[in-house]
Design a protein around this motif. Structure first.
Motif, PDB file in Angstrom:
ATOM      1  N   LYS A  44       0.399 -59.169 -28.212  1.00  0.00           N
ATOM      2  CA  LYS A  44      -0.808 -59.947 -28.499  1.00  0.00           C
ATOM      3  C   LYS A  44      -1.135 -60.880 -27.334  1.00  0.00           C
ATOM      4  O   LYS A  44      -2.306 -61.031 -26.942  1.00  0.00           O
ATOM      5  CB  LYS A  44      -0.625 -60.739 -29.792  1.00  0.00           C
ATOM      6  N   LEU A  45      -0.115 -61.536 -26.789  1.00  0.00           N
ATOM      7  CA  LEU A  45      -0.335 -62.429 -25.648  1.00  0.00           C
ATOM      8  C   LEU A  45      -0.831 -61.646 -24.441  1.00  0.00           C
ATOM      9  O   LEU A  45      -1.707 -62.103 -23.705  1.00  0.00           O
ATOM     10  CB  LEU A  45       0.970 -63.154 -25.304  1.00  0.00           C
ATOM     11  N   ASN A  46      -0.272 -60.471 -24.233  1.00  0.00           N
ATOM     12  CA  ASN A  46      -0.659 -59.623 -23.117  1.00  0.00           C
ATOM     13  C   ASN A  46      -2.142 -59.269 -23.198  1.00  0.00           C
ATOM     14  O   ASN A  46      -2.883 -59.345 -22.203  1.00  0.00           O
ATOM     15  CB  ASN A  46       0.195 -58.358 -23.132  1.00  0.00           C
ATOM     16  N   LYS A  47      -2.599 -58.904 -24.403  1.00  0.00           N
ATOM     17  CA  LYS A  47      -4.017 -58.558 -24.586  1.00  0.00           C
ATOM     18  C   LYS A  47      -4.922 -59.755 -24.314  1.00  0.00           C
ATOM     19  O   LYS A  47      -5.964 -59.620 -23.673  1.00  0.00           O
ATOM     20  CB  LYS A  47      -4.245 -58.033 -26.004  1.00  0.00           C
ATOM     21  N   GLU A  48      -4.524 -60.926 -24.819  1.00  0.00           N
ATOM     22  CA  GLU A  48      -5.348 -62.119 -24.617  1.00  0.00           C
ATOM     23  C   GLU A  48      -5.456 -62.467 -23.139  1.00  0.00           C
ATOM     24  O   GLU A  48      -6.538 -62.812 -22.652  1.00  0.00           O
ATOM     25  CB  GLU A  48      -4.759 -63.293 -25.401  1.00  0.00           C
ATOM     26  N   ILE A  49      -4.357 -62.357 -22.410  1.00  0.00           N
ATOM     27  CA  ILE A  49      -4.384 -62.652 -20.973  1.00  0.00           C
ATOM     28  C   ILE A  49      -5.304 -61.671 -20.249  1.00  0.00           C
ATOM     29  O   ILE A  49      -6.121 -62.059 -19.401  1.00  0.00           O
ATOM     30  CB  ILE A  49      -2.959 -62.608 -20.379  1.00  0.00           C
TER      31      ILE A  49
END
Length: 250
Positions: free
Chosen positions: A27-32
């Motif tokens: 999820k963090l990867n997608k947001e970044i």
């Protein structure tokens, strides 16, 4: 005070025991990647990217993972999916407004999964715009009332550029606009204030207080299951549950 900071605290405390690290990193990867695609790869000029990097660091995401996600989002590396930001809206138990933030490469799949969970856990999915007007995008920095002085926190927060200090049963919430969020957070950290939650939220203008155990339990389960979906980044709600009831629910 909004229930979202309480919800974030609940998730953090549970996370020590049962967090699915791979899902969190995904999820963090997608947001970044999305933040870098929309606003560029330089965090100094991209508020959303700075916030995403801070969230990733708070979860101990490796620096090389963060850097790779930025480069993919900015088009400097191949392999970035065309994620689209979509908000889904509806109502949970007792008429609590829910705003579901997703990053998806398949809207049909995501809307089907979200609608199913709304129905399963006593909610109803609504049309676009039905609850979004009840929220403002704000920076929220929450502190335990046992750890700080209200007067000292209020003075420091306003001096740093915060908009407001909201008082809850066990927490203080410092509210900022998006541009001032990091400046206020850093200023408070430098003065020794230790926050419990610091994040960009869709902050409710008004809240619905839940006193009944069944409704509160059902709402928290709905939020938990929605956030467990791979495509869902955050779930925002305008509930306020008494601390005593939250403790009883575990």
């Amino acid at each position: 005070m909004s229930g979202h900071s309480k919800w974030s605290t609940i998730k953090r405390k549970k996370g020590a025991a049962d967090a699915k690290r791979g899902k969190i990193f995904s999820k963090l990867n997608k947001e970044i990647m999305v933040a870098a695609r929309i606003g560029g790869s330089d965090p100094s000029g991209n508020t959303r990217l700075r916030a995403a990097i801070a969230a990733a660091k708070a979860e101990n995401m490796p620096k090389e993972n963060i850097d790779r996600a930025i480069k993919k989002g900015a088009g400097e590396l191949e392999g970035a999916n065309a994620f689209e930001e979509v908000f889904y809206e509806g109502y949970g138990p007792s008429g609590v407004a829910l705003l579901v933030e997703s990053l998806t490469d398949n809207k049909n799949r995501t809307v089907s999964e979200v609608r199913h969970l709304f129905s399963k856990y006593g909610g109803s999915m609504g049309e676009a715009g039905c609850v979004a007007w009840m929220f403002d995008k704000k920076g929220v920095i929450a502190f335990s009332r046992d750890a700080v002085s209200e007067d000292e926190l209020l003075e420091a927060a306003l001096e740093a550029g915060a908009e407001d200090l909201q008082v809850g049963e066990s927490e203080y919430e410092v509210i900022t606009d998006l541009a001032s969020f990091e400046k206020v957070k850093n200023a408070l950290e430098e003065q020794g204030f230790k926050w419990e939650v610091a994040e960009i939220q869709m902050h409710p203008k008004t809240t619905i207080r839940l006193e009944e155990e069944k409704s509160a339990q059902q709402l928290l389960k709905l939020m938990e299951m929605l956030e467990d979906l791979d495509d869902v980044q955050h779930v925002f709600a305008n509930f306020d549950i008494p601390d005593s009831l939250l403790e009883a629910l575990g």
